[in-house]
Design a protein around this motif. Sequence first.
Motif, PDB file in Angstrom:
ATOM      1  N   ALA A   1       0.663   7.271   1.528  1.00 19.71           N
ATOM      2  CA  ALA A   1       1.930   6.668   1.107  1.00 19.71           C
ATOM      3  C   ALA A   1       2.696   6.111   2.302  1.00 19.71           C
ATOM      4  O   ALA A   1       3.310   5.040   2.218  1.00 19.71           O
ATOM      5  N   VAL A   2       2.658   6.836   3.420  1.00 16.55           N
ATOM      6  CA  VAL A   2       3.340   6.372   4.633  1.00 16.55           C
ATOM      7  C   VAL A   2       2.701   5.087   5.148  1.00 16.55           C
ATOM      8  O   VAL A   2       3.389   4.203   5.662  1.00 16.55           O
ATOM      9  N   LEU A   3       1.393   4.967   4.996  1.00 17.81           N
ATOM     10  CA  LEU A   3       0.695   3.757   5.443  1.00 17.81           C
ATOM     11  C   LEU A   3       0.961   2.578   4.506  1.00 17.81           C
ATOM     12  O   LEU A   3       1.043   1.423   4.946  1.00 17.81           O
ATOM     13  N   ILE A   4       1.102   2.863   3.212  1.00 15.22           N
ATOM     14  CA  ILE A   4       1.281   1.800   2.223  1.00 15.22           C
ATOM     15  C   ILE A   4       2.726   1.330   2.155  1.00 15.22           C
ATOM     16  O   ILE A   4       2.989   0.156   1.850  1.00 15.22           O
ATOM     17  N   GLU A   5       3.673   2.214   2.457  1.00  9.97           N
ATOM     18  CA  GLU A   5       5.090   1.882   2.297  1.00  9.97           C
ATOM     19  C   GLU A   5       5.487   0.579   2.994  1.00  9.97           C
ATOM     20  O   GLU A   5       6.218  -0.243   2.391  1.00  9.97           O
ATOM     21  N   PRO A   6       5.056   0.307   4.244  1.00 10.72           N
ATOM     22  CA  PRO A   6       5.436  -0.968   4.878  1.00 10.72           C
ATOM     23  C   PRO A   6       4.924  -2.191   4.108  1.00 10.72           C
ATOM     24  O   PRO A   6       5.577  -3.237   4.107  1.00 10.72           O
TER      25      PRO A   6
END
Length: 887
Positions: free
Chosen positions: A399-404
């Motif tokens: 999720a942290v990788l996809i958020e941007p």
Amino acid sequence: MSKNEVKEIKFQNKYVNGQALEVITDFSNNSYIIKGSTGIGGTTALLNYTQGNCLIVSPNVGMIEGKAQQTKNYNSDFRAFIYSGSENIDINNSWDFVNNYLTHTDESEQNIIINCTPDQLIKLRATNKGLYNQLLTIPIFIDEYHSYTIDSEFRNVMGEFLELVYNEWRANFKLSTATPNYNNIDVPTDKDVKYFKLTKSDQQPKPLKLSNNLADVKRFVYDENTKGRLVVLFSNDSDLHKSFKDLKVKNLVGKNLGIKLKAYKRGVEVSSDLYNDCELLILSSSYFAGFDIDVNCSICIVSNQKSDAFKIGVNDAVQCYGRARKQVFNALFVNAKSKIDVNTKLATQYPTSINEITNSIQFFNNQLEFFNSQIEGVTLYHDIKHIKEVTPHLYVNRAVLIEPILKNVLNYQLYNKEVLTAEFERYGFVLSQYDNNDFEIPKQNNSTPFKERLTNLLSYDSDMLLKNYKHSKYNLKSKNNGSFSHKATFELLTAYLLKITNSEIINKLNNKRVRPNEFFNSVDLFLRVNFDSKYVFEGLSVQQISNARRLYYSDGLSDYFRENYLLNDWQYLYSCFKVDNNILSESIEREIKLYEVFYDVSLYEPLVIDKSHRGRNIKKIIHSELNNFNIVLNEDEKDWLKDVSNKIFKKLDSGEKYINYNTRSAIKSKMNNVLIYLLTDGKIGSVSEVKNREYNPLTQTPKALRSIIPIKLVSVDLTSANPQIVDSILKTTIGLNVYNNLMTARNISRNKAKKIYNTCLNNHNLTVSNAKKIYLDCGYSDCKALELARLTANVEKGSFFEIMTANEKILMQRYKDILPFNSYRFHDAIIMSLEDIETNNIILPNVVKDYVYHSELFNDSSKYLGLTTNTPFNIIGFVNNYTKLAS
């Protein structure tokens, strides 16, 4: 059904029924339920589930509170609605109740529906692994799935939770939302997931007006209000939540915004009388999804691009609109544009083509592969905790990788009108432009004076104030992180201290006009004369103490605080207040003025061309400028000016634009950064390590500004640090005399000697011959001077520096390790609280593992008057404390 193929199922009437209902309650496989619209009863269907146990995870507390109020209306045998503090409302809303039920009820007869937040499951894993393991066998329904990834920027726990489901859950999972993220990028590709879309057969179009003018928010609200309509406004902008003081306003918000609004007497709980005596209901993102508005209303959705936290994309706008379960009179979406991001102060960047989104997805795949390689073989989170993309459970936080990427998608929609329009129309909206310029906005004063804010805070009980202060303290804003301003946090703590002591200073708030500076000065004197303030750096005069005791002293108050930390906290925040309001000492103002003038590029630019005379001319100009402020430079400051002017002229010669990072505002930010860093025990503040040296807010604070630190700190410095380290390399014993030898040989000051020696160590461009001459003057023998010259001169740039800092790092860690309390590294020194030293009865050793140290007061470099010992400390473990003898 092939992978990612979506099977559409239509149903009649308002809520899911027939085959659509069967799909929602079928856990025979992993599935993704895409609802054709919000409010079709998907979550309710599972609360009515009677075929066994089910776990519903909702991203926000507000969603759970709304369902909990209707708990008696559901068909399942038992329900538990669990979030922070839920057990105080109903004992059944607790993990203890769940544990007892699962333990004592036959498995074949169990039917409990658990509705909780993701935070609760992560806490349960850490505190009750047995119960957590039981839950892994229960089917899990993840409601409003789209929000888990997009919210991960502000709530890292969202992605952590998803990784537990993907990696540890043994039962099947079901994802659900009416607003799936772009290309379903957040659905794990390593899981077999079936896709379904549930659509009403008679889906009605939804009228929505658009505007880019923030002023239209008030036009719309007041216009609808004159028609007697309740307006529901969706926004995360705290300014809007504090506005409309002439209307009857209620705010439903999350924890952080709720704390901020206490000073403005705003914020309510979900209750049955929510809509009574209410003209405007303002909801934050905690209530954008899953919360039902069961009355007729008009809707205003406000996206403000000046901050990521204030942006509302199409997905969230659809969710906001869908909160209304009855008639919507009018609806407005305001997309207020901003060229500058309020957090970064930089021009807003946004994608202009879909290709940029596609490229970022490929980058995500590369990142995922990289971070998976980073955790291979890792068994302890401590070894990898510096990587935010890895969860504490050692999973890559996708999720942290996809958020941007999703943030890029959001900006792509908000900043491109055609794209925004197409997205809204895809969700069945009928769009038109809002035009109401003829409506006159009522004049209003939305400001809340200081005395009113503090009075409002004092109306709350002390336990709430303390709890809110602690939460705010460790969520203070720093760069782009954190939620709370130090100003609001300072007012919270002040209110708590006055409330718990019932100080007469509270009566000052009854005055017609209350000046914050005068009020806080009174609070400072009150705290100093009633509580131990010997560790406050800036002392009071005898006369000040006498006057303060006469005005503010009360018997028995000293027992209110067993620990000094709240009083120290207040001093740190008071110093932030002084920085913000330019209440600074003469010495600090002098230093700031030096920075302002030295780095004023406008003084340099006219002189660039005349290279022969510019050095002399800039010196003359700056001296003249400083004379206007009665500032005369000392020798060290003259050397500093020479270095600064050389660097600025070099930059200007290159043709590059010179950016001044030493403005008054920047210097004040550095002071506030170090105050917040120390206030939070080093937990908040930018810390990095470069070539074995730690850089933190302490190291970024110039020496002349350290007096802004209100609590006495002690610095333990490695004496003649580089010469001592060189001794260990060369096997010499002259380290402590190197600077004195150079001073005598060249008839220079100690500061000049230090500069020459340390510059020589780090100057790879010197010839061996020239370096040797300097080392000979330092007192090294001919062979040792040559050996050192060959290590430092005519070598790879920075090679010897890294050798020195690697040794420095080891030595500083050795000293930190013998201290039984928190300390901070400052290059070749360790910084600690004087209070920690004395309350732990520590004698500071001057010799540790054969290296010599000396101590001084960090705030002003004055002599440390505490106990030290020259007895070498060479053992493993903490330094011994001592017993104070009666005098």
